[in-house]
Design a protein around this motif. Structure first.
Motif, PDB file in Angstrom:
ATOM      1  N   GLY A 117      -4.442 -22.901  26.050  1.00 27.48           N
ATOM      2  CA  GLY A 117      -3.982 -23.123  24.870  1.00 27.48           C
ATOM      3  C   GLY A 117      -2.991 -23.028  23.510  1.00 27.48           C
ATOM      4  N   GLN A 118      -2.861 -21.026  24.157  1.00 29.22           N
ATOM      5  CA  GLN A 118      -1.448 -20.866  23.059  1.00 29.22           C
ATOM      6  C   GLN A 118      -0.523 -21.194  22.949  1.00 29.22           C
ATOM      7  N   GLU A 119      -0.207 -21.906  24.733  1.00 31.04           N
ATOM      8  CA  GLU A 119       1.131 -21.928  24.737  1.00 31.04           C
ATOM      9  C   GLU A 119       1.197 -23.869  24.013  1.00 31.04           C
ATOM     10  N   ARG A 120      -0.365 -24.185  23.975  1.00 31.33           N
ATOM     11  CA  ARG A 120       0.205 -25.721  23.451  1.00 31.33           C
ATOM     12  C   ARG A 120       0.310 -25.807  22.510  1.00 31.33           C
ATOM     13  N   LEU A 121      -0.585 -24.508  21.185  1.00 35.20           N
ATOM     14  CA  LEU A 121       0.174 -24.569  20.099  1.00 35.20           C
ATOM     15  C   LEU A 121       1.282 -24.366  20.246  1.00 35.20           C
TER      16      LEU A 121
END
Length: 136
Positions: A117-121
């Motif tokens: 999720g952090q990578e997508r953000l």
């Protein structure tokens, strides 16, 4: 007469580990840290070796030993306790330079996501143009 207790017989090391080894810093980082601790204590009229040691939860003698040059390489656990008590960044106190400043609310927001999720953000945030540099 010498008495042995159960605690004395208990090892706190991992099997096969060399006893008596602690995580420490190199000489330059140690000298920088100690110099900054002494400067912080000297700069604050409400702070002395005893008050710092109580606030940090370390032995008063250790803080005095910094001042008197008897400690050359403090344990990293002590470094973190003292830096926290002084409300300073341990890395900066060791001369590693400043860390990037990240707002606490942003950090808390990001920590609710797993790594994916952090990578997508992060990918989405890279689409925004960077803020213009401030002129001096």
């Amino acid at each position: 007469m010498i008495y042995h207790t159960a605690q004395r017989e208990t090892s706190h090391s991992q099997p096969g580990a060399v006893c008596g080894k602690f995580l420490t810093m190199d000489d330059q980082a140690s000298e920088t840290f100690i110099r900054k601790v002494i400067a912080a204590v000297d700069a604050d009229p409400d702070l002395n070796d005893t008050k710092l040691s109580l606030k940090a939860g370390v032995n008063r003698r250790m803080v005095t030993d910094f001042r008197e040059g008897r400690v050359k390489s403090p344990k990293l656990s002590s470094v973190f306790k003292i830096a926290r008590a002084l409300d300073r960044d341990p890395g900066e106190m060791m001369g590693l330079g400043p860390r990037p400043k990240i707002r606490s609310d942003l950090s808390a927001f990001l920590s609710q996501y797993d790594e994916d999720g952090q990578e997508r953000l992060l990918s989405a945030m890279k689409a925004f143009p960077p803020a213009p540099a401030e002129e001096q």
